[in-house]
Design a protein around this motif. Structure first.
Motif, short mmCIF file in Angstrom:
data_model
loop_
_atom_site.label_atom_id
_atom_site.label_comp_id
_atom_site.label_asym_id
_atom_site.label_seq_id
_atom_site.Cartn_x
_atom_site.Cartn_y
_atom_site.Cartn_z
N THR A 81 -40.96 3.72 -26.55
CA THR A 81 -40.93 5.04 -27.20
C THR A 81 -39.53 5.31 -27.76
O THR A 81 -39.38 5.78 -28.88
CB THR A 81 -41.30 6.13 -26.19
OG1 THR A 81 -40.56 5.89 -24.99
CG2 THR A 81 -42.76 6.09 -25.86
N GLN A 88 -37.33 2.98 -28.43
CA GLN A 88 -37.13 1.98 -29.48
C GLN A 88 -37.61 2.51 -30.82
O GLN A 88 -36.91 2.39 -31.84
CB GLN A 88 -37.89 0.71 -29.12
CG GLN A 88 -38.05 -0.27 -30.28
CD GLN A 88 -38.63 -1.60 -29.81
OE1 GLN A 88 -37.93 -2.43 -29.26
NE2 GLN A 88 -39.90 -1.79 -30.03
N ALA A 89 -38.79 3.14 -30.81
CA ALA A 89 -39.35 3.65 -32.06
C ALA A 89 -38.43 4.72 -32.65
O ALA A 89 -38.17 4.72 -33.86
CB ALA A 89 -40.75 4.24 -31.80
N VAL A 90 -37.90 5.59 -31.79
CA VAL A 90 -37.03 6.66 -32.28
C VAL A 90 -35.72 6.09 -32.82
O VAL A 90 -35.25 6.47 -33.89
CB VAL A 90 -36.78 7.69 -31.15
CG1 VAL A 90 -35.78 8.74 -31.60
CG2 VAL A 90 -38.09 8.36 -30.74
N GLU A 125 -42.45 4.49 -18.92
CA GLU A 125 -41.07 4.34 -19.34
C GLU A 125 -40.16 4.13 -18.13
O GLU A 125 -40.56 4.40 -17.00
CB GLU A 125 -40.63 5.61 -20.09
CG GLU A 125 -41.27 5.73 -21.45
CD GLU A 125 -41.07 7.13 -22.00
OE1 GLU A 125 -40.30 7.26 -22.95
OE2 GLU A 125 -41.66 8.07 -21.49
N LEU A 179 -47.42 6.12 -26.14
CA LEU A 179 -46.86 4.85 -25.67
C LEU A 179 -47.43 3.69 -26.48
O LEU A 179 -46.69 2.80 -26.93
CB LEU A 179 -47.22 4.70 -24.19
CG LEU A 179 -46.42 3.74 -23.32
CD1 LEU A 179 -44.96 4.14 -23.31
CD2 LEU A 179 -46.97 3.75 -21.90
N ALA A 211 -46.19 3.41 -30.03
CA ALA A 211 -44.80 2.98 -30.18
C ALA A 211 -44.63 1.46 -30.09
O ALA A 211 -43.56 0.95 -30.39
CB ALA A 211 -43.93 3.66 -29.13
N ARG A 235 -45.13 9.89 -32.70
CA ARG A 235 -43.81 9.66 -32.12
C ARG A 235 -43.60 10.56 -30.91
O ARG A 235 -43.79 11.77 -31.02
CB ARG A 235 -42.71 9.98 -33.13
CG ARG A 235 -42.47 8.90 -34.12
CD ARG A 235 -41.68 7.76 -33.50
NE ARG A 235 -41.48 6.71 -34.48
CZ ARG A 235 -42.40 5.80 -34.79
NH1 ARG A 235 -43.54 5.79 -34.15
NH2 ARG A 235 -42.15 4.90 -35.69
N LEU A 236 -43.23 9.97 -29.79
CA LEU A 236 -42.85 10.77 -28.65
C LEU A 236 -41.36 11.01 -28.75
O LEU A 236 -40.57 10.16 -28.40
CB LEU A 236 -43.18 10.05 -27.35
CG LEU A 236 -44.65 9.91 -27.02
CD1 LEU A 236 -44.80 9.19 -25.71
CD2 LEU A 236 -45.30 11.28 -26.95
N ARG A 287 -43.02 17.77 -24.09
CA ARG A 287 -42.88 16.58 -24.91
C ARG A 287 -44.24 16.24 -25.53
O ARG A 287 -44.35 15.37 -26.39
CB ARG A 287 -42.41 15.44 -24.02
CG ARG A 287 -41.68 14.33 -24.74
CD ARG A 287 -41.31 13.23 -23.75
NE ARG A 287 -40.81 12.06 -24.44
CZ ARG A 287 -40.73 10.86 -23.90
NH1 ARG A 287 -41.11 10.68 -22.65
NH2 ARG A 287 -40.27 9.83 -24.59
#
Lengths: 320, 341
Positions: A188, A190-192, B64, B271, B274, B287-288, B308
């Motif tokens: 997550t 990483q994407a940002v 995560e 998740l 991503a 997008r988180l 979130r």
């Protein structure tokens, strides 16, 4: 398309007690303004050495033995250490894996950004501080004025990587080298982080070299992929083309070993053999030949690039 | 055709090897004030976690960093003591047994763990043979020729050439070190093997061989796996079922393929969205943004994902969603999760 970075026949060796390691052998590539090129390959293929050598960051045992590399027309291989120090930070910047280790642990993060802009843009202390806060905001750190005084240990890994990006792009460099920027971060995050790098590149026209072992990340985030194996670039193509029509046997092997959303474990194939010992003095022209099932007698001949399409070249005598 | 076994639907629920119920682990932060002042603030690392693991089943654990995966793994492997809850292994209650005593318990050999980076977790002054022999000596009491035979057997099962057994970890490649880490864990013949990111440090090509080895071992030895990984593509390849954790709590459980193809919980959706894919970036990917909330004394009445979450409402801030059952042996902890189409 004008190339910001033009690398030609670039070679690097390391002198070690057990012999000379031929780490890079006549690699050539160009990166254009605004372009993101991914450099992919297994560990030991020379991805990071390429980055370090270009920026004059090789350790004492390594030296550039041939070729040229020009950044915005400036020859990097001939540049004095002083010139390189000016170029690094001002025109070319690098971000590293494990941002927490790369940041100064005992200096507030805002100060570390301000240091770079004072050094390279010659701003006053007050202007540099303001710029640092602005950069923290730009990389999406909440409450940037307060976070200015934070130390790296107070921030998460993703936040530290954003700080490092802020340091790297604060001077609006022409080239950003991102060496495994998201390895060790959550998907997550990483994407940002990759979104931030991409949007900065799009805004400023910065060229980006994305060094990664993750083909899927390269597939998503780059316009072009260069595949490295044992110190050679073996294939270089527009991303969609490389993924749809891989021509070099190594690229095909690498793709066949990468887990996908659709396939099962039985569909994956390991790559036989291992990287050749780069200390050998009799390294074959094609360093993949010993692992390759498409090898021909012709593979003993010196390597030559084949241009299969305007933006697709492969270093193989018998491409698929 | 091997390797596909992992995704075939099987009924594991009838005879669980491991039954974890309402398991919690809290860590106290530094005590505030002198002599029994206020109660210390608590980090809720694992909070009210329940799941079962069938014999021969592979359960994936994803989430995560900081979501409590590692703490949960250490609890299951009985390396730390839970604050409350139960861990039944082979129908025996292990939660009450202090970790220190469990180290010498007969069941210690039945639960083994493969740590993340074998280069870091193996004693650098042990040869590969020493590393594999150590648990056999301590847990099975083997000595001499019997020990050597078992070491050789474990190494062979893991595809480790016997001539490498005299080498130290730094003389082995990453893939060989991973094999040593697996060999030492399976040598005492456990029923349950906990794998904590076993391929995170490896190149894709080596990763394939290690994953194939794990499938082979599962079939030949009949071991159950708890597989922790941040790489969802790998979890999908190896696991029958998957448990998704967020800030110490389970948010979704279900058959791996169903969860990945059709996630019920918004966190699972984020998740999965991503994860980079070879077919390129999906347009409009979810997008988180932001980071998880603090795990220190979280609000017991609010969903941990609230704030979130892209779909949450005010209700999520005042009412903790329970793990609800859905068709297809699935569970999700979200007020807004709906039955899979």
């Amino acid at each position: 398309m004008t190339a910001i970075l033009d690398v030609r026949d670039f070679s690097v060796e390391f002198r070690t007690r057990s012999g000379i390691v031929h780490a890079l052998d006549r690699i050539s590539f160009q990166v254009a303004r605004g372009e993101t090129m991914a450099l992919v390959g297994e560990s030991g293929s020379g991805k990071s050495v390429t980055a370090y050598a270009l920026l004059g960051l090789l350790d004492a045992a390594g030296r550039i033995t041939g070729g040229s590399a020009t950044l915005e027309g400036v020859e990097l291989t001939q540049a004095s250490p002083k010139e390189l120090a000016r170029i690094r930070g001002a025109r070319a910047a690098m971000i590293f894996q494990n941002p927490r280790a790369a940041l100064n642990p005992i200096r507030p993060i805002g100060r570390q950004i301000a240091d770079v802009v004072r050094r390279h843009a010659g701003l006053s202390r007050r202007d540099a501080d303001a710029r640092a806060v602005e950069m923290l905001r730009e990389v999406g750190i909440p409450d940037p004025a307060r976070r200015f005084a934070a130390y790296p240990f107070e921030l998460s890994g993703g936040m530290c990587q954003r700080v490092m990006i802020a340091i790297a792009v604060a001077t609006r460099p022409a080239l950003l080298i991102a060496d495994e920027p998201t390895t060790g971060l959550d998907v997550t995050t990483q994407a940002v982080v990759m979104d931030i790098i991409q949007s900065l590149a799009a805004e400023t026209g910065m060229a980006t070299i994305l060094i990664t072992h993750d083909l899927a990340l390269a597939a998503e985030r780059s316009g072009r992929i260069a595949v490295m194996h044992a110190g050679h670039i073996v294939e270089d193509a527009v991303t969609a083309e490389l993924l749809a029509h891989p021509r070099h046997p190594y690229t095909r092997r690498l793709l066949a070993a990468t887990p996908t959303a659709a396939g099962g474990l039985a569909d994956l194939r390991a790559i036989p053999g291992s990287l050749p010992d780069l200390r050998r003095t009799d390294l074959p022209p094609c360093r993949f030949a010993a692992r390759c099932e498409q090898r021909l007698p012709a593979c003993e001949a010196p390597m030559a690039w084949r241009h299969l399409a305007p933006a697709h070249r492969v270093a193989c005598w018998n491409p698929a | 055709m091997t390797g596909q076994i992992g995704n075939a639907p099987r009924d594991f629920a009838a005879d669980p090897l491991l039954d974890v119920a309402e398991l919690s682990k809290r860590f106290p932060l530094a005590r505030r004030g002198w002599l029994g002042g206020r109660a210390p603030a608590m980090v809720h690392a694992v909070d009210d976690v329940s799941f079962t693991l069938g014999r021969g089943e592979t359960l994936g654990l994803v989430g995560e960093s900081g979501c409590g995966k590692s703490t949960l793994v250490r609890l299951i492997a009985r390396l730390t003591d839970p604050t409350s809850g139960s861990i039944r292994f082979n129908a025996r209650e292990l939660a009450a047994l202090p970790a220190r005593d469990f180290a010498r318990d007969a069941d210690r050999a039945r639960i083994q763990i493969v740590f993340q980076d074998a280069g870091e977790s193996i004693n650098p002054r042990f040869t590969a043979a020493d590393a594999i022999a150590d648990p056999l000596r301590k847990l099975r009491g083997l000595r001499g020729a019997a020990l050597q035979a078992k070491v050789a057997e474990a190494a062979t099962l893991c595809g480790l050439p016997l001539e490498l057994l005299d080498r130290f970890p730094h003389q082995l490649s990453g893939g060989q070190r991973a094999r040593v880490g697996i060999a030492r864990a399976i040598a005492p013949r456990p029923d349950l093997l906990v794998l904590d990111e076993p391929t995170a440090a490896l190149d894709v090509s080596v990763q394939v061989t290690i994953l194939q080895l794990l499938v082979t071992l599962r079939e030949t030895l009949g071991i159950s796996y708890v597989f922790v990984s941040h790489d969802l593509n790998v979890v999908r390849l190896l696991c029958d079922r998957v448990v998704v954790m967020y800030l110490g709590r389970i948010v979704e459980v279900g058959p791996a393929r169903a969860v990945f193809d059709n996630p019920l919980h918004p966190y699972t959706r984020g998740l999965i969205a991503a994860v980079p894919r070879l077919d390129g970036l999906r347009a409009g990917g979810l997008r988180l943004a932001g980071d998880p909330k603090s795990p220190i004394d979280p609000d017991p009445h609010a969903c941990r994902f609230h704030g979130r979450c892209p779909v949450g409402t005010d209700r999520c801030g005042t009412e903790m969603p329970a793990l609800r059952r859905f068709p297809g042996s699935r569970q999700a902890a979200c007020h807004f999760a709906t039955e899979p189409a």
